[in-house]
Design an enzyme around this catalytic site. Structure first.
Site, PDB file in Angstrom:
ATOM      1  N   ARG A 176       0.835  -1.203   0.000  1.00  0.00           N
ATOM      2  CA  ARG A 176       0.000   0.000   0.000  1.00  0.00           C
ATOM      3  C   ARG A 176       0.875   1.261   0.000  1.00  0.00           C
ATOM      4  O   ARG A 176       1.938   1.306   0.645  1.00  0.00           O
ATOM      5  CB  ARG A 176      -0.965  -0.009   1.173  1.00  0.00           C
ATOM      6  CG  ARG A 176      -0.338   0.234   2.530  1.00  0.00           C
ATOM      7  CD  ARG A 176      -1.328  -0.045   3.660  1.00  0.00           C
ATOM      8  NE  ARG A 176      -0.911   0.553   4.909  1.00  0.00           N
ATOM      9  CZ  ARG A 176      -1.271   0.103   6.106  1.00  0.00           C
ATOM     10  NH1 ARG A 176      -2.047  -0.960   6.209  1.00  0.00           N
ATOM     11  NH2 ARG A 176      -0.871   0.735   7.207  1.00  0.00           N
ATOM     12  N   HIS A 194       9.251  -9.598   0.518  1.00  0.00           N
ATOM     13  CA  HIS A 194      10.460  -9.467  -0.294  1.00  0.00           C
ATOM     14  C   HIS A 194      10.862  -8.014  -0.500  1.00  0.00           C
ATOM     15  O   HIS A 194      12.047  -7.674  -0.446  1.00  0.00           O
ATOM     16  CB  HIS A 194      10.249 -10.143  -1.651  1.00  0.00           C
ATOM     17  CG  HIS A 194      10.084 -11.631  -1.540  1.00  0.00           C
ATOM     18  ND1 HIS A 194       9.636 -12.405  -2.587  1.00  0.00           N
ATOM     19  CD2 HIS A 194      10.303 -12.488  -0.503  1.00  0.00           C
ATOM     20  CE1 HIS A 194       9.588 -13.666  -2.207  1.00  0.00           C
ATOM     21  NE2 HIS A 194       9.979 -13.740  -0.950  1.00  0.00           N
ATOM     22  N   ALA A 224      -0.068 -11.387  -9.717  1.00  0.00           N
ATOM     23  CA  ALA A 224       1.281 -11.847  -9.374  1.00  0.00           C
ATOM     24  C   ALA A 224       1.825 -11.087  -8.176  1.00  0.00           C
ATOM     25  O   ALA A 224       2.408 -11.674  -7.253  1.00  0.00           O
ATOM     26  CB  ALA A 224       2.210 -11.688 -10.573  1.00  0.00           C
ATOM     27  N   GLU A 235       7.995 -11.303 -10.366  1.00  0.00           N
ATOM     28  CA  GLU A 235       6.585 -11.367 -10.747  1.00  0.00           C
ATOM     29  C   GLU A 235       6.407 -11.143 -12.247  1.00  0.00           C
ATOM     30  O   GLU A 235       5.460 -11.668 -12.847  1.00  0.00           O
ATOM     31  CB  GLU A 235       5.784 -10.344  -9.947  1.00  0.00           C
ATOM     32  CG  GLU A 235       5.558 -10.714  -8.491  1.00  0.00           C
ATOM     33  CD  GLU A 235       6.762 -10.503  -7.591  1.00  0.00           C
ATOM     34  OE1 GLU A 235       6.681 -10.833  -6.395  1.00  0.00           O
ATOM     35  OE2 GLU A 235       7.798  -9.980  -8.067  1.00  0.00           O
ATOM     36  N   GLU A 284      -7.890  -2.645   6.251  1.00  0.00           N
ATOM     37  CA  GLU A 284      -7.183  -3.728   5.565  1.00  0.00           C
ATOM     38  C   GLU A 284      -8.063  -4.955   5.328  1.00  0.00           C
ATOM     39  O   GLU A 284      -9.212  -5.018   5.755  1.00  0.00           O
ATOM     40  CB  GLU A 284      -5.925  -4.114   6.361  1.00  0.00           C
ATOM     41  CG  GLU A 284      -4.709  -3.266   5.990  1.00  0.00           C
ATOM     42  CD  GLU A 284      -4.164  -3.591   4.595  1.00  0.00           C
ATOM     43  OE1 GLU A 284      -4.709  -4.502   3.934  1.00  0.00           O
ATOM     44  OE2 GLU A 284      -3.192  -2.930   4.184  1.00  0.00           O
TER      45      GLU A 284
END
Length: 488
Positions: A176, A194, A224, A235, A284
């Site tokens: 976000r 990551h 992805a 991705e 969220e």
């Protein structure tokens, strides 16, 4: 006689969609797009997304003629949030049941091979390049989604593009991104993700971290970016493997990072060590403003690239269902199924991640038991694989006669085939994060309940039969009384 029509190799088409705009043409043709004009960015987009996605057979929403913005500037909500739109995104056959898409994913992964992107010299994303005083992220209709949010979020259906300074591979995760002002945005990344690992590598070297934020692109890239892939697999490569062809990318002006050539909007900038600003709170996917407000790194935006009449893609996390929760269920289920089978567990008949659990916290795997311990092995594999490990809560394993997508059937199996003292195990200190509303602030782990709701293997031969008509009898009687049943 030869059929002159092209073969349908991508859903109902002969090739993948070129970009988001061609995708919109296709889903509108399928009756999967709702156009709504004159919706304000301040709370109206988020609240409408909530109202629409609580209904059945929900379409994607294209917000047009946004008040205060040029007529061509639009936002898109829920691009992949139905089984039909997911099948169009991924090029799967037109589905009749949610598990059709999950099975199609599992089947593709048996031969899936990553395809790296292709670097090209130009693309529609370069139609407008803004630098210096012209940089203004609020030139786009960035929504204020929830009443208690800490600001407007330009990055929700986004990919944040970063290059690992050690391995050189490119990560494209969905994180976000909140607007601080015209030239600064803040990005929140959960511990263990990551992108956060890559950012910390730059900061430990005392260097700024270069970054791109794509805020409108092929929905396949969003699918992805929002799921857990193995570290080191880009991705771009993963999505290209699904597409069967590379994504075209152009290198950004400042940091030579690859951005989708057909992206709608891309921000380029840097995160500097020690430079933070308050980020959040934000509603969220767990259904809470979990995580609150915290100091998070700031991106100094140095370039803005965008197409003419750009489309900002948005996701609206909230108490489920949301405008992306269904698509997350399908993708997560397919990925868990694939990983469980790759771990050597056979006999899997289906996997489903339920929307009520935010596609993470209540996952069900159906198996045909072949040996004692098979059910527990499948459940633990589903709980601990890469795709199922983050922010989970319950994993339930059921027999093959139970539809894992049908919560009523799953609960019935739990009530009649599971003995709590014998069949529920707790795994402690599993990977979680600040978005988990149940754990104390600052904790990043939780526990998992692994529930065996299968008939005990040693009782399979003697377990009481299910009191329902056989499929053959049911079909015979329903056919005989079709006229009566059709009136119900």
């Amino acid at each position: 006689m030869n059929d002159p029509r092209p073969a349908k190799v991508w859903n109902d088409y002969d090739s993948p969609h070129l970009d988001l705009r061609e995708f919109l043409v296709r889903i509108e043709r399928a009756g999967e797009l709702l156009r709504i004009p004159r919706v304000h960015w301040n709370l109206e987009m988020g609240t409408l997304a909530e109202a629409v996605n609580e209904r059945s057979n929900v379409p994607a929403i294209l917000f047009e003629e946004v008040p205060g913005y040029p007529k061509g500037f639009r936002t898109l909500s829920g691009s992949t949030n139905s089984m039909k739109r997911l099948a169009i995104t991924l090029g799967f056959p037109v589905p009749a049941h949610p598990l059709d898409v999950v099975r199609a994913y599992r089947d593709r992964m048996k031969t899936h091979a990553p395809i790296p992107p292709r670097v090209v010299g130009e693309g529609p994303v370069l139609e407008n390049v803004l630098a210096g005083n012209d940089v203004d992220v609020l030139k786009f209709p960035v929504p204020f989604l929830h009443e208690l949010d800490g600001g407007r979020y330009i990055g929700t259906d986004d990919i944040v593009i970063m290059r690992d300074p050690e391995g050189g591979w490119v990560n494209c995760g969905t994180y976000r991104v909140m607007v601080h002002d015209a030239k600064r945005v803040g990005v929140w990344m959960s511990p263990g993700k990551h992108g956060r690992q890559i950012r910390e590598k730059y900061f430990k070297q005392g260097k700024p971290c270069p970054v791109l934020v794509s805020c409108g692109h092929d929905p396949l890239l969003f699918l992805a970016g929002g799921n857990e892939l193995r570290f080191g697999l880009s991705e771009y490569d993963y999505a290209g493997g699904h597409r069967g062809a590379p994504f075209d990318v152009v290198e950004s002006e400042l940091h030579r990072l690859p951005m989708p050539a057909h992206a709608e909007i891309v921000l380029e900038g840097e995160m500097h060590p020690g430079e933070t600003a308050p980020e959040g709170p934000f509603g969220e996917f767990t259904g809470y403003y979990a995580g609150g407000q915290s100091e998070q790194p700031v991106i100094r935006v140095q370039r803005v690239y965008h197409r003419d009449d750009p489309i900002l893609t948005i996701a609206t996390p909230m108490r489920p269902p949301s405008d992306f929760s269904y698509s997350k269920c399908v993708m997560k289920a397919g990925m868990i199924w694939d990983e469980v089978e790759r771990a050597g567990v056979g006999g899997v008949h289906g996997v489903w991640c339920h929307e009520a659990g935010g596609a993470r916290m209540f996952n069900v795997i159906a198996i045909k038991q072949a040996y004692a311990g098979h059910a527990k092995q499948a459940a633990i594999a589903a709980a601990s694989c890469q795709s199922g490990s983050y922010l989970g809560r319950f994993v339930v394993v059921v027999d093959e006669d139970i539809d894992p997508t049908n919560l009523f059937e799953v609960l019935w199996a739990m009530c009649t085939r599971c003995d709590p003292a014998e069949d529920i195990d707790i795994i402690r200190k599993m990977w979680s994060g600040p978005l988990d509303p149940r754990i104390p602030r600052g904790t990043t782990w939780n526990s998992r309940a692994v529930i065996d709701a299968c008939r005990p293997f040693e009782m399979l031969k003697d377990f009481p039969p299910v009191a329902r008509a056989s499929p053959e009898l049911r079909a015979k009687i329903e056919a005989k009384f079709r006229d009566v049943l059709s009136k119900l």
